[in-house]
Design an enzyme around this catalytic site. Structure first.
Site, PDB file in Angstrom:
ATOM      1  N   HIS A  93       0.819  -1.224   0.000  1.00  0.00           N
ATOM      2  CA  HIS A  93       0.000   0.000   0.000  1.00  0.00           C
ATOM      3  C   HIS A  93       0.847   1.265   0.000  1.00  0.00           C
ATOM      4  O   HIS A  93       0.332   2.348  -0.284  1.00  0.00           O
ATOM      5  CB  HIS A  93      -0.928   0.003   1.221  1.00  0.00           C
ATOM      6  CG  HIS A  93      -2.045  -0.982   1.101  1.00  0.00           C
ATOM      7  ND1 HIS A  93      -3.338  -0.629   0.773  1.00  0.00           N
ATOM      8  CD2 HIS A  93      -2.065  -2.328   1.234  1.00  0.00           C
ATOM      9  CE1 HIS A  93      -4.096  -1.711   0.725  1.00  0.00           C
ATOM     10  NE2 HIS A  93      -3.343  -2.759   1.009  1.00  0.00           N
TER      11      HIS A  93
ATOM     12  N   ASP B 110       3.554   9.388  -1.103  1.00  0.00           N
ATOM     13  CA  ASP B 110       2.367   8.637  -0.687  1.00  0.00           C
ATOM     14  C   ASP B 110       2.154   7.500  -1.673  1.00  0.00           C
ATOM     15  O   ASP B 110       2.326   7.716  -2.889  1.00  0.00           O
ATOM     16  CB  ASP B 110       1.134   9.563  -0.718  1.00  0.00           C
ATOM     17  CG  ASP B 110       0.176   9.303   0.438  1.00  0.00           C
ATOM     18  OD1 ASP B 110       0.107   8.158   0.893  1.00  0.00           O
ATOM     19  OD2 ASP B 110      -0.502  10.253   0.868  1.00  0.00           O
TER      20      ASP B 110
HETATM   21  C1  GDG Z   1      -2.024   3.815   3.137  1.00  0.00           C
HETATM   22  C2  GDG Z   1      -1.047   4.526   2.200  1.00  0.00           C
HETATM   23  C3  GDG Z   1      -2.798   4.484   0.410  1.00  0.00           C
HETATM   24  C4  GDG Z   1      -8.249  10.420   7.448  1.00  0.00           C
HETATM   25  N1  GDG Z   1      -8.553  11.214   8.498  1.00  0.00           N
HETATM   26  C5  GDG Z   1      -9.761  10.825   8.940  1.00  0.00           C
HETATM   27  C6  GDG Z   1     -10.192   9.771   8.132  1.00  0.00           C
HETATM   28  N2  GDG Z   1      -9.258   9.555   7.216  1.00  0.00           N
HETATM   29  C7  GDG Z   1      -9.391   8.552   6.155  1.00  0.00           C
HETATM   30  C8  GDG Z   1      -9.480   9.187   4.799  1.00  0.00           C
HETATM   31  C9  GDG Z   1      -8.983   8.072   3.895  1.00  0.00           C
HETATM   32  C10 GDG Z   1      -7.998   7.344   4.795  1.00  0.00           C
HETATM   33  O1  GDG Z   1      -8.260   7.717   6.138  1.00  0.00           O
HETATM   34  C11 GDG Z   1      -6.559   7.769   4.511  1.00  0.00           C
HETATM   35  O2  GDG Z   1      -6.176   7.238   3.327  1.00  0.00           O
HETATM   36  P1  GDG Z   1      -4.786   7.615   2.658  1.00  0.00           P
HETATM   37  O3  GDG Z   1      -4.782   6.996   1.305  1.00  0.00           O
HETATM   38  O4  GDG Z   1      -4.597   9.076   2.663  1.00  0.00           O
HETATM   39  O5  GDG Z   1      -3.655   7.087   3.575  1.00  0.00           O
HETATM   40  P2  GDG Z   1      -2.942   6.089   4.606  1.00  0.00           P
HETATM   41  O6  GDG Z   1      -3.713   5.955   5.850  1.00  0.00           O
HETATM   42  O7  GDG Z   1      -1.565   6.628   4.747  1.00  0.00           O
HETATM   43  O8  GDG Z   1      -2.903   4.657   3.869  1.00  0.00           O
HETATM   44  C12 GDG Z   1      -1.783   5.345   1.147  1.00  0.00           C
HETATM   45  C13 GDG Z   1      -3.674   3.717   1.392  1.00  0.00           C
HETATM   46  O9  GDG Z   1      -2.886   2.974   2.322  1.00  0.00           O
HETATM   47  C14 GDG Z   1      -4.584   2.722   0.660  1.00  0.00           C
HETATM   48  O10 GDG Z   1      -3.856   1.829  -0.105  1.00  0.00           O
HETATM   49  O11 GDG Z   1      -3.594   5.308  -0.400  1.00  0.00           O
HETATM   50  O12 GDG Z   1      -0.868   5.901   0.227  1.00  0.00           O
HETATM   51  O13 GDG Z   1      -0.139   5.348   2.936  1.00  0.00           O
HETATM   52  O14 GDG Z   1     -10.008   7.189   3.582  1.00  0.00           O
HETATM   53  O15 GDG Z   1     -10.785   9.586   4.544  1.00  0.00           O
HETATM   54  N3  GDG Z   1     -11.363   9.143   8.294  1.00  0.00           N
HETATM   55  C15 GDG Z   1     -12.142   9.580   9.314  1.00  0.00           C
HETATM   56  N4  GDG Z   1     -11.780  10.592  10.154  1.00  0.00           N
HETATM   57  C16 GDG Z   1     -10.600  11.251   9.990  1.00  0.00           C
HETATM   58  O16 GDG Z   1     -10.294  12.156  10.756  1.00  0.00           O
HETATM   59  N5  GDG Z   1     -13.318   8.993   9.524  1.00  0.00           N
END
Ligand code: GDG
Length: 472
Positions: A160, A368
């Site tokens: 990921h 990312d």
């Molecule tokens: C890894 C990889 C890759 C965030 N703050 C809150 C919240 N979120 C949710 C967002 C989104 C998720 O968390 C974050 O997704 P990301 O893709 O930005 O990142 P990572 O957690 O770093 O995940 C990344 C991912 O895996 C999937 O393969 O894209 O590159 O690092 O859904 O909405 N959700 C809630 N409250 C928050 O304050 N409910």
């Protein structure tokens, strides 16, 4: 169809909405095959309570059609495997941050011990035709450990997070062991073609791999498939969330609250890879270089708490707090605060309304794997009056969302200029850019991701029967 077994560090109950799109999507595939989801329970058992290295109690419960099986970790394993090797070595190095890596020699033994524990506990639960899908950097050696115990099932792996270029990867003591672990899978999937390319260059240069074409490699005397499978979101689920009463109410409330101003939004886990201090400096530069944005633009930054027991995370927290404080102190008015910063997790049901009420999203990680917030923002917009996405060129999402305003997050002046452009962009251009990005999010959604990865894995199964297993 053969049963799917998903293994990831954390297991989410797919029936809870807080689980998010990935959990929901995986659960859907698992439900279709009557599947099993295996991982760490999240519980750490102290030595005083009998927690022994390499051991852990197994828990099992049925969540609808999906069986969830989890295992506890003792303190020593948790600290070496999770805090130490996974988040103190692999996370920083894979995000190109060698300066933040802690190459403590003791971590790798704990990492291996927990992967062996997972293999031992999982093996008796497997059926001969099961297809295994292992997720992320915590579990790179799991296939090799399962093979060592005699497992002959097909096993795929999805990373990921990014995979760095070979010379950065090679800085990890034991990097060759780690990559042998990756090469024990039948299919290895990456988020972007850049990450996939780094893998191919590494195995060619360091392991003399032979390119067989069509994503197949001959390496360590076996055949392996590798490719880019960019993860998407569950567009229907997220749209339904936006249309639900809480989503609508949030949108109305934010629209009313900010009717006189333009809203900018950032939603991230509080992680040094997300470029939050750099984003704040770019926002400060916006207010400095474009004075008309003062009193007219407000940035809401949600930084949800994450891995607070890792020291690099408390450093970033203090830096961010100090930057937000100084921007508000220097530019704030009695009736306007430039930055509203929240170090808190916001309910998932409220995110679509917040995105939709925002004129601009700032998604500016330094690195990312993909970044799902970028896609969520696009999907939540009103197509007739959409907001603009300012996106780091260093996010995997930049390979797909080419109609975002792509920025270099290290360049505060250029990022500020792009944010200004986003704030004044004419409606026609906003619509055109949004439309192509929305089409991309719809076409390459989370179901496409699951289907294409599993489709290749099952095909690999048919092609490669008899390929010898690699031992670590
Ligand atoms: C890894 C990889 C890759 C965030 N703050 C809150 C919240 N979120 C949710 C967002 C989104 C998720 O968390 C974050 O997704 P990301 O893709 O930005 O990142 P990572 O957690 O770093 O995940 C990344 C991912 O895996 C999937 O393969 O894209 O590159 O690092 O859904 O909405 N959700 C809630 N409250 C928050 O304050 N409910």
């Amino acid at each position: 169809m053969s049963r799917l077994v998903v293994v990831s560090n954390r297991v989410a109950d797919p029936r809870k909405t807080a689980a998010g799109g990935l959990a929901v999507a995986l659960a859907e595939v698992l439900s279709n095959t009557g599947g099993l989801w295996f991982g760490w329970s999240g519980k750490v058992v102290e030595a005083a309570d009998g927690g022994l290295p390499g051991e852990g109690e197994v828990h099992s419960h049925q969540a609808g059609p999906v069986k969830l099986v989890t295992v506890d970790l003792c303190r020593e394993d948790h600290d070496a495997f999770y805090l130490g090797y996974s988040n103190g070595v692999l996370w920083p190095v894979f995000h190109y941050r060698l300066d933040l890596a802690d190459f403590d020699a003791g971590y790798i033994a704990g990492y291996r011990r927990v992967n062996q524990l997972f293999a031992r506990k999982l093996l008796p639960l497997l059926q001969p035709d099961d297809v295994l899908w292992i997720h992320d950097y915590h579990l790179i050696p799991l296939a090799a450990e399962l093979r060592a115990l005699g497992c002959t099932n097909r096993i795929g792996f999805f990373l990921h997070i990014p995979l760095p270029p070979p010379l950065i990867l090679a800085a990890i003591p034991g990097h060759d062991w780690l990559v042998r672990g990756l090469c024990s899978y039948d299919l290895v999937g990456f988020q972007s073609s850049a990450d996939h390319e780094h893998f191919c260059r590494y195995i060619e240069a360091e392991a003399g791999a032979q390119d067989l074409g069509e994503g197949r490699w001959r390496v360590f005397n076996r055949t392996l498939h590798a490719g880019a499978y960019p993860i998407g979101i569950d567009v229907e689920e997220f749209t339904a969330l936006a249309d639900a009463p809480e989503g609508r109410e949030m949108h109305e409330r934010m629209k009313k609250e900010y009717s006189r101003r333009k809203l900018l939004v950032g939603v991230d886990r509080l992680d040094y890879s997300k470029g939050l201090p750099q984003r704040m400096r770019a926002f400060r530069q916006l207010l400095t270089a474009y004075p008309e944005t003062r009193n007219s633009a407000t940035l809401i930054q949600i930084a949800s708490p994450s891995r607070e027991d890792v020291s690099a995370y408390s450093d970033i927290l203090h830096e961010l707090e100090s930057l937000c404080g100084s921007i508000n102190g220097n530019f704030g008015e009695l009736d306007w605060m430039p930055v509203r910063y929240m170090h808190r997790t916001v309910a998932r049901a409220r995110l679509p309304g917040l995105y939709r009420a925002s004129a601009v999203a700032l998604v500016t990680p330094l690195r990312d794997g993909m970044n799902l917030v970028a896609k969520e923002f696009v999907v939540a917009q009103d197509p007739l009056d959409p907001g603009v996405l300012v996106l780091s060129r260093f996010a995997g999402a930049a390979e797909q969302l080419k109609d975002a305003l792509l920025v270099n997050p290290y360049d505060a002046e250029a990022t500020a200029a792009a944010i200004h452009l986003a704030l004044v962009m004419p409606l026609e251009e906003r619509r055109a850019r949004h439309q192509t990005m929305l089409e991309n999010c719809r076409r390459y959604d989370v179901h496409w991701w699951c289907d294409s990865f599993l489709g290749t894995l099952r095909q690999a199964q048919a092609e490669e029967r008899g390929t010898p297993w690699l031992r670590l």
